[in-house]
Design a protein around this motif. Structure first.
Motif, mmCIF file in Angstrom:
data_model
loop_
_atom_site.group_PDB
_atom_site.id
_atom_site.type_symbol
_atom_site.label_atom_id
_atom_site.label_comp_id
_atom_site.label_asym_id
_atom_site.label_seq_id
_atom_site.Cartn_x
_atom_site.Cartn_y
_atom_site.Cartn_z
ATOM 1 N N GLN A 95 16.285 -11.376 8.984
ATOM 2 C CA GLN A 95 17.184 -11.001 7.885
ATOM 3 C C GLN A 95 16.982 -11.843 6.633
ATOM 4 N N LEU A 96 16.065 -12.804 6.708
ATOM 5 C CA LEU A 96 15.663 -13.545 5.519
ATOM 6 C C LEU A 96 15.059 -12.603 4.477
ATOM 7 N N ILE A 97 14.307 -11.598 4.958
ATOM 8 C CA ILE A 97 13.664 -10.618 4.076
ATOM 9 C C ILE A 97 14.617 -9.453 3.894
ATOM 10 N N ILE A 98 15.100 -9.247 2.670
ATOM 11 C CA ILE A 98 16.099 -8.201 2.417
ATOM 12 C C ILE A 98 15.504 -6.966 1.749
ATOM 13 N N GLY A 99 14.186 -6.962 1.535
ATOM 14 C CA GLY A 99 13.549 -5.789 0.941
ATOM 15 C C GLY A 99 12.055 -5.969 0.837
ATOM 16 N N TRP A 100 11.337 -4.854 0.830
ATOM 17 C CA TRP A 100 9.890 -4.849 0.595
ATOM 18 C C TRP A 100 9.629 -4.374 -0.824
ATOM 19 N N MET A 101 8.531 -4.810 -1.409
ATOM 20 C CA MET A 101 8.276 -4.464 -2.806
ATOM 21 C C MET A 101 6.899 -3.845 -3.017
ATOM 22 N N HIS A 102 6.829 -2.983 -4.013
ATOM 23 C CA HIS A 102 5.558 -2.480 -4.527
ATOM 24 C C HIS A 102 4.905 -3.566 -5.383
ATOM 25 N N GLY A 103 3.656 -3.318 -5.801
ATOM 26 C CA GLY A 103 3.036 -4.171 -6.800
ATOM 27 C C GLY A 103 3.783 -4.057 -8.121
ATOM 28 N N ASP A 104 3.677 -5.078 -8.954
ATOM 29 C CA ASP A 104 4.461 -5.152 -10.187
ATOM 30 C C ASP A 104 3.939 -4.203 -11.251
ATOM 31 N N GLU A 105 4.847 -3.558 -11.959
ATOM 32 C CA GLU A 105 4.573 -2.730 -13.135
ATOM 33 C C GLU A 105 3.445 -1.709 -12.919
ATOM 34 N N PRO A 106 3.570 -0.853 -11.932
ATOM 35 C CA PRO A 106 2.543 0.175 -11.736
ATOM 36 C C PRO A 106 2.514 1.210 -12.851
ATOM 37 N N ASP A 107 3.574 1.248 -13.669
ATOM 38 C CA ASP A 107 3.649 2.210 -14.771
ATOM 39 C C ASP A 107 2.835 1.795 -15.976
ATOM 40 N N ASN A 108 2.347 0.547 -15.989
ATOM 41 C CA ASN A 108 1.499 0.078 -17.095
ATOM 42 C C ASN A 108 0.033 0.353 -16.814
ATOM 43 N N ALA A 109 -0.781 0.325 -17.888
ATOM 44 C CA ALA A 109 -2.226 0.464 -17.722
ATOM 45 C C ALA A 109 -2.733 -0.628 -16.776
ATOM 46 N N GLN A 110 -3.760 -0.302 -16.008
ATOM 47 C CA GLN A 110 -4.211 -1.172 -14.935
ATOM 48 C C GLN A 110 -5.649 -1.651 -15.155
ATOM 49 N N ARG A 111 -6.012 -2.694 -14.448
ATOM 50 C CA ARG A 111 -7.413 -3.077 -14.335
ATOM 51 C C ARG A 111 -8.097 -2.142 -13.340
ATOM 52 N N PRO A 112 -9.415 -1.929 -13.425
ATOM 53 C CA PRO A 112 -10.365 -2.643 -14.292
ATOM 54 C C PRO A 112 -10.386 -2.115 -15.726
ATOM 55 N N ILE A 113 -10.859 -2.974 -16.635
ATOM 56 C CA ILE A 113 -11.074 -2.589 -18.022
ATOM 57 C C ILE A 113 -12.525 -2.116 -18.148
ATOM 58 N N VAL A 114 -12.715 -0.869 -18.501
ATOM 59 C CA VAL A 114 -14.049 -0.280 -18.577
ATOM 60 C C VAL A 114 -14.374 0.042 -20.027
ATOM 61 N N ASN A 115 -15.450 -0.574 -20.545
ATOM 62 C CA ASN A 115 -15.849 -0.372 -21.941
ATOM 63 C C ASN A 115 -14.681 -0.649 -22.895
ATOM 64 N N GLY A 116 -13.943 -1.700 -22.583
ATOM 65 C CA GLY A 116 -12.836 -2.107 -23.441
ATOM 66 C C GLY A 116 -11.572 -1.281 -23.297
ATOM 67 N N VAL A 117 -11.564 -0.378 -22.338
ATOM 68 C CA VAL A 117 -10.403 0.498 -22.151
ATOM 69 C C VAL A 117 -9.779 0.230 -20.778
ATOM 70 N N TRP A 118 -8.472 0.020 -20.783
ATOM 71 C CA TRP A 118 -7.757 -0.184 -19.520
ATOM 72 C C TRP A 118 -7.705 1.111 -18.717
ATOM 73 N N SER A 119 -7.675 0.977 -17.432
ATOM 74 C CA SER A 119 -7.519 2.144 -16.560
ATOM 75 C C SER A 119 -6.081 2.658 -16.641
ATOM 76 N N PRO A 120 -5.875 3.923 -16.276
ATOM 77 C CA PRO A 120 -4.525 4.510 -16.387
ATOM 78 C C PRO A 120 -3.531 3.830 -15.443
ATOM 79 N N PRO A 121 -2.250 4.041 -15.700
ATOM 80 C CA PRO A 121 -1.226 3.555 -14.773
ATOM 81 C C PRO A 121 -1.396 4.184 -13.390
#
Length: 394
Positions: free
Chosen positions: A106-132
């Motif tokens: 009961q120490l763990i009260i929840g599981w989480m997704h990765g942070d900010e999946p709604d933002n553009a993501q890595r990898p950066i290809v030709n100077g452009v971020w990948s989509p959310p």
């Protein structure tokens, strides 16, 4: 005609409960009671967290009123969980092999997704971020976690476009708010972050009320059916100046008055040097946050009680001002929480429903009292000021 009145009153009662959905679910039962290992259902519990901190500091954070760690760096690990347990600190963390071994802890009260999946993501290809990350992927991952452990809720933290559509960090999904109701389907607790006191974006900078707007939008996108938490800035982050203690207090109470049912302090700083625990090293801010947290914990049973719909009207003398209110009825008393939503001073006249002809008004933790006549009284607000009133009939 009588039947219409009954229906109308029933609708008003249902609406009046929506601001308390973090504690009370649509069936009238404590929301977190749906999970055997979820957050405590005790009405005196209000989640106050820090983001991605070293468990070695858990005792220090507990001293200033923090009760949850959100995120564990490259964890959870056995050592991290053991350290948190010794400190009596709860956690929301990723679901990995170690987490699976602690599925009944009961120490763990929840599981989480990765942070900010709604933002553009890595990898950066030709100077452009990948989509959310697509909302459908978040929903898929959500169901995968629930299949492995349905005993605790799943937490999702989103980025600052929750509060303003034109955030460039969304990349190809900039100005696409329609994504957010879909993201919200992939979590049981939904959160977001925006830091208006220190951001360089002119659309946001200095507009502390943008935090409250994000809370309101997430509530709407979840149809008021899921708890909304949100992040609060406490450092410079990467800016030239940090948020002031007054700004932090304003953001906290704006969030709660708008319906937030959990806070997450962001305490990292990268300017002028990297300090991952800057809040603990900034004595002024540490003491201010401790005071804020102590007040929240003391008032948690009131905050977690149902909100009175249309419980108060606030009329400002300054036409540029806006004061937002939240009204609670708790143990025979009326509580009015009021936040100035703009950086201007104003006098405010309040009209509070359900108050007797002559009532005593205590400005909580301010050492002063006012008088209310037929539910009406006035007070002065500094820019982004906050006042909490306890109103008792004489």
């Amino acid at each position: 005609m009588k039947s219409y009145r009954i229906v109308f009153l029933a609708v008003l009662f249902a609406l009046s409960m929506t601001a308390a959905y973090a504690v009370t679910g649509p069936d009238g039962q404590p929301y977190y009671a749906a999970w055997r290992n979820g957050p405590p259902v005790d009405p005196s519990f209000f989640p106050i967290a820090v983001w991605l901190q070293d468990p070695a500091d858990a005792a220090k954070y507990k001293e200033i009123g923090v009760n949850v760690y959100v995120g564990l760096w490259q964890g959870p690990t056995e050592e991290q969980l053991e350290t948190l347990k010794k400190a009596g600190m709860l956690t929301v963390c990723h679901f990995n092999d170690v987490g699976y071994k602690h599925v009944n802890d009961q120490l763990i009260i929840g599981w989480m997704h990765g942070d900010e999946p709604d933002n553009a993501q890595r990898p950066i290809v030709n100077g452009v971020w990948s989509p959310p990350i697509l909302p459908s992927k978040i929903v898929e991952d959500y169901h995968s976690i629930k299949e492995q452990d349905s005993s605790r809720p799943v937490f999702l933290n989103l980025g600052q476009a929750v509060s303003w559509n034109n955030y460039i960090g969304r990349g190809v999904r900039r100005n696409c708010p329609e994504d957010y109701p879909e993201y919200a389907k992939g979590a049981d607790i939904v959160s977001f972050d925006v830091y208006p006191a220190v951001t360089s974006y002119p659309d946001v900078n200095g507009k502390l009320w943008i935090v409250a707007r994000g809370v309101e939008r997430l509530k709407a996108w979840t149809n008021n059916m899921k708890p909304v938490w949100n992040c609060i800035e406490t450092t410079r982050i990467r800016a030239e100046k940090r948020a002031t203690t007054e700004e932090v207090r304003s953001e906290v109470w704006m969030s709660i008055v708008s319906g937030s049912s959990g806070l997450i302090y962001f305490v990292h700083e990268w300017n002028p040097e990297t300090d991952s625990r800057r809040l603990l090293n900034d004595e002024e801010m540490r003491l201010a946050v401790a005071d804020i947290n102590a007040q929240i914990h003391r008032l948690a049973p009131v905050i977690n009680s149902p909100t009175v719909l249309f419980g108060a009207e606030a009329t400002c003398s300054n036409p540029e001002a806006r004061v937002k209110t939240m009204v609670k009825r708790y143990k025979g008393e009326v509580w009015l929480f009021a936040c100035s939503m703009r950086r201007v001073a104003t006098d405010v006249s309040f009209l509070v429903s359900g108050v007797g002809e002559n009532a005593s008004v205590e400005a909580v933790d301010e050492g002063r009292t006012l008088s209310a006549e037929n539910g009406s009284f006035g007070d002065s607000f500094e820019p982004y000021g906050v006042h909490i009133y306890r109103i008792t009939d004489k």
